[in-house]
Design a protein around this motif. Sequence first.
Motif, PDB file in Angstrom:
ATOM      1  N   LYS A  30       0.815  -1.221   0.000  1.00 40.40           N
ATOM      2  CA  LYS A  30       0.000   0.000   0.000  1.00 40.40           C
ATOM      3  C   LYS A  30       0.845   1.267   0.000  1.00 40.40           C
ATOM      4  N   SER A  31       1.766   1.330   0.950  1.00 43.55           N
ATOM      5  CA  SER A  31       2.536   2.566   1.112  1.00 43.55           C
ATOM      6  C   SER A  31       3.465   2.814  -0.062  1.00 43.55           C
ATOM      7  N   THR A  32       4.069   1.750  -0.578  1.00 39.34           N
ATOM      8  CA  THR A  32       4.941   1.901  -1.740  1.00 39.34           C
ATOM      9  C   THR A  32       4.167   2.455  -2.922  1.00 39.34           C
ATOM     10  N   LEU A  33       2.980   1.890  -3.160  1.00 37.90           N
ATOM     11  CA  LEU A  33       2.156   2.358  -4.271  1.00 37.90           C
ATOM     12  C   LEU A  33       1.615   3.753  -3.998  1.00 37.90           C
ATOM     13  N   ALA A  34       1.210   4.022  -2.760  1.00 40.01           N
ATOM     14  CA  ALA A  34       0.680   5.344  -2.412  1.00 40.01           C
ATOM     15  C   ALA A  34       1.725   6.429  -2.635  1.00 40.01           C
ATOM     16  N   HIS A  35       2.953   6.184  -2.203  1.00 39.48           N
ATOM     17  CA  HIS A  35       4.020   7.165  -2.394  1.00 39.48           C
ATOM     18  C   HIS A  35       4.299   7.391  -3.879  1.00 39.48           C
ATOM     19  N   ALA A  36       4.313   6.309  -4.650  1.00 33.37           N
ATOM     20  CA  ALA A  36       4.578   6.436  -6.081  1.00 33.37           C
ATOM     21  C   ALA A  36       3.452   7.186  -6.780  1.00 33.37           C
ATOM     22  N   LEU A  37       2.206   6.921  -6.384  1.00 35.65           N
ATOM     23  CA  LEU A  37       1.064   7.639  -6.964  1.00 35.65           C
ATOM     24  C   LEU A  37       1.112   9.120  -6.621  1.00 35.65           C
ATOM     25  N   LYS A  42       1.242  14.254  -8.072  1.00 35.37           N
ATOM     26  CA  LYS A  42       1.487  15.488  -7.305  1.00 35.37           C
ATOM     27  C   LYS A  42       0.306  15.795  -6.383  1.00 35.37           C
ATOM     28  N   PHE A  43      -0.211  14.748  -5.749  1.00 35.77           N
ATOM     29  CA  PHE A  43      -1.279  14.891  -4.765  1.00 35.77           C
ATOM     30  C   PHE A  43      -0.670  14.810  -3.366  1.00 35.77           C
ATOM     31  N   PRO A  44      -1.183  15.571  -2.401  1.00 39.22           N
ATOM     32  CA  PRO A  44      -0.739  15.399  -1.018  1.00 39.22           C
ATOM     33  C   PRO A  44      -1.002  13.968  -0.547  1.00 39.22           C
ATOM     34  N   GLY A  89      -9.800  22.484  -2.285  1.00 45.88           N
ATOM     35  CA  GLY A  89      -9.766  22.049  -3.676  1.00 45.88           C
ATOM     36  C   GLY A  89      -8.635  21.138  -4.074  1.00 45.88           C
ATOM     37  N   LEU A  90      -7.871  20.637  -3.112  1.00 52.60           N
ATOM     38  CA  LEU A  90      -6.763  19.744  -3.431  1.00 52.60           C
ATOM     39  C   LEU A  90      -7.215  18.288  -3.388  1.00 52.60           C
ATOM     40  N   SER A  91      -6.755  17.500  -4.337  1.00 51.56           N
ATOM     41  CA  SER A  91      -6.978  16.059  -4.303  1.00 51.56           C
ATOM     42  C   SER A  91      -5.972  15.442  -3.343  1.00 51.56           C
ATOM     43  N   VAL A  92      -6.341  14.318  -2.736  1.00 46.83           N
ATOM     44  CA  VAL A  92      -5.465  13.691  -1.744  1.00 46.83           C
ATOM     45  C   VAL A  92      -5.415  12.180  -1.930  1.00 46.83           C
ATOM     46  N   ILE A  93      -4.343  11.592  -1.411  1.00 53.57           N
ATOM     47  CA  ILE A  93      -4.210  10.146  -1.318  1.00 53.57           C
ATOM     48  C   ILE A  93      -4.125   9.811   0.162  1.00 53.57           C
ATOM     49  N   ILE A  94      -5.009   8.927   0.629  1.00 53.68           N
ATOM     50  CA  ILE A  94      -5.035   8.542   2.030  1.00 53.68           C
ATOM     51  C   ILE A  94      -4.516   7.117   2.160  1.00 53.68           C
ATOM     52  N   ASP A  95      -3.417   6.962   2.890  1.00 49.08           N
ATOM     53  CA  ASP A  95      -2.787   5.653   3.055  1.00 49.08           C
ATOM     54  C   ASP A  95      -3.114   5.098   4.436  1.00 49.08           C
ATOM     55  N   SER A  96      -4.049   4.148   4.459  1.00 47.46           N
ATOM     56  CA  SER A  96      -4.428   3.474   5.711  1.00 47.46           C
ATOM     57  C   SER A  96      -4.948   2.095   5.345  1.00 47.46           C
TER      58      SER A  96
END
Length: 203
Positions: A30-37, A42-44, A89-96
């Motif tokens: 999860k975290s590896t893919l989340a960081h790469a995404l 360029k999402f927080p 208005g920012l898109s985000v990636i939530i890693d949990s």
Amino acid sequence: MALTMAKLTEEEIIRKPLMIAMKGHPATGKSTLAHALASTLKFPLIDKDDIRDSTFHLQQSSSSSSSHLLNDLSYEAIWRVASTQLQIGLSVIIDSPLSRRTHLDRLLDLAASTGAQLLVVECQALDQAKWRERLEGREKSWHKPTTWEELEKLVKGYSGCTEYDVGDVPKMVVDTTAPNLGVEELVSSVVDFIASSCGGTCA
């Protein structure tokens, strides 16, 4: 992948923020893919582990029964941070782990209150040998399973609650242990999924 990214950023009309929620057991990638995404799009990136790690001293000075409370607090913190980013208005990636339906319900409420589009990317490790090797070879953490036996106990403790129906939420499942499938290929497939799911409405 460059062509896909160009399609996503230039052809898709930005109308509302996107919330990508990762899902999956520990050491499934999860975290590896989340960081790469996050790096590609360029999402927080909002990582529950960052918050949980910061509670170490509270954990040490409190009773063992406070562990669940601090874990719940970590979830509350990432949801609050995500809400702030989405509201501006920012898109985000939530890693949990997103291990319980109640966690998804909270994200659905957040999406409704901010006008965001919610997508779920679930990471699985179908090759158990590779999964075990990944788990036992990663950096040790005080709040994560460090042995295969600990992981099996954790998964058993979920009693199947992690396998819930996400309803109408667009969801992609990726096998991070599939042969000849690296992080770049996984990112490309997820970006394609995002582009096809947004329908011209997402950032």
